[in-house]
Design a protein around this motif. Sequence first.
Motif, short mmCIF file in Angstrom:
data_model
loop_
_atom_site.label_atom_id
_atom_site.label_comp_id
_atom_site.label_asym_id
_atom_site.label_seq_id
_atom_site.Cartn_x
_atom_site.Cartn_y
_atom_site.Cartn_z
N SER A 1 -5.94 -7.97 -2.06
CA SER A 1 -6.69 -8.65 -1.00
C SER A 1 -5.80 -9.24 0.08
N SER B 1 -8.48 0.17 9.57
CA SER B 1 -8.22 -1.27 9.44
C SER B 1 -7.44 -1.51 8.15
N GLY B 2 -6.87 -2.70 8.03
CA GLY B 2 -6.11 -3.06 6.83
C GLY B 2 -6.95 -2.93 5.56
N GLY B 3 -8.19 -3.38 5.64
CA GLY B 3 -9.06 -3.31 4.46
C GLY B 3 -9.36 -1.88 4.07
N GLN B 4 -9.58 -1.03 5.09
CA GLN B 4 -9.84 0.39 4.80
C GLN B 4 -8.59 1.05 4.22
N ILE C 1 -6.46 -9.28 4.29
CA ILE C 1 -7.74 -8.61 4.53
C ILE C 1 -8.82 -9.65 4.86
N ARG D 1 0.79 -1.25 0.00
CA ARG D 1 0.00 0.00 0.00
C ARG D 1 0.81 1.28 0.00
N LEU E 1 -14.46 -8.00 3.83
CA LEU E 1 -13.91 -6.79 3.18
C LEU E 1 -13.26 -7.12 1.84
N LYS E 2 -12.72 -8.33 1.78
CA LYS E 2 -12.08 -8.78 0.54
C LYS E 2 -13.10 -8.81 -0.59
N GLN F 1 -6.42 -0.42 2.41
CA GLN F 1 -6.35 -0.86 1.00
C GLN F 1 -7.27 0.00 0.14
#
Length: 225
Positions: A162, A136-139, A165, A85, A169-170, A141
């Motif tokens: 992905s 969060s990790g997904g956010q 995540i 990221r 969220l993935k 990304q």
Amino acid sequence: MLLEVRDLSVSYGKAVALERVSLEVARGEFVAVLGPNGAGKSTLLKAISRACPSTGTLRFADESLQALPAHAVVGKGICHCPEGRRLFPELSVLKNLMLGAYLRKDRAGIEADLAAVYELFPVLRERAPQVVSTLSGGQQQMVAIGRALMGRPSLLLLDEPSVGIAHRLKLEIFDAIKRIQRRGTAILMAEQDAQSALRVADRVYVLEHGQVGRSGTSAALRADD
Ligand code: ADP
Ligand code: ADP
């Protein structure tokens, strides 16, 4: 063809990371590059965005990329959402997004693209003033993808979007990537999760030890397995 890669090779010292890789992406197409860790997926995306030196042919919209420095590639319409990221964790979501537009001067266009990113990822509108390290990790990304979109790409390079995540969220992220394609942006995505990639991509190339093995439409490869 939007992107044409012919006989692309990259070495790190004596280690060959990519060996005569050829692939194409048409305008608006969604292409995935599959393969295990170390296959050369990240190196391929870096070479296309001119972040690492390579030999062979790289053509984008009928123009050679090989003579261009990395910043000029963004100006041509190729935006890279790199592995890990590479966000600025202590800057706000909004500042990170705006960094993707750093080469642009068209204020109205930038505002419109920011609204489009918020439409794609509504949680980012709520979190706009928040520093990225609190997400969060997904956010995070989503911020990384959003930042690349702020460069207004005609080709978006996504490196394992992905990874790390949570499942729910993935799915959301793959769904958003599919919507980015439907809006007219071509996508070249490196991904280890073949099952997810085959569900969303039009075509895939399988990279092994720096070389293209199988390739074909997602439907054909799904039928093979
Ligand atoms: P993938 O993205 O498929 O995991 P990479 O492109 O990261 O694969 O790596 C391909 C090969 O190149 C691997 O053998 C890796 O160890 C090597 N490699 C990647 N980056 C570097 C680097 N900066 N220096 C030396 N070797 C590297
Ligand atoms: P740095 O080398 O410190 O990343 P750059 O001027 O290359 O500085 O990039 C400034 C910002 O734009 C950084 O946040 C960087 O990650 C982002 N950026 C650079 N290249 C691209 C690209 N091709 N697509 C999207 N964002 C990019």
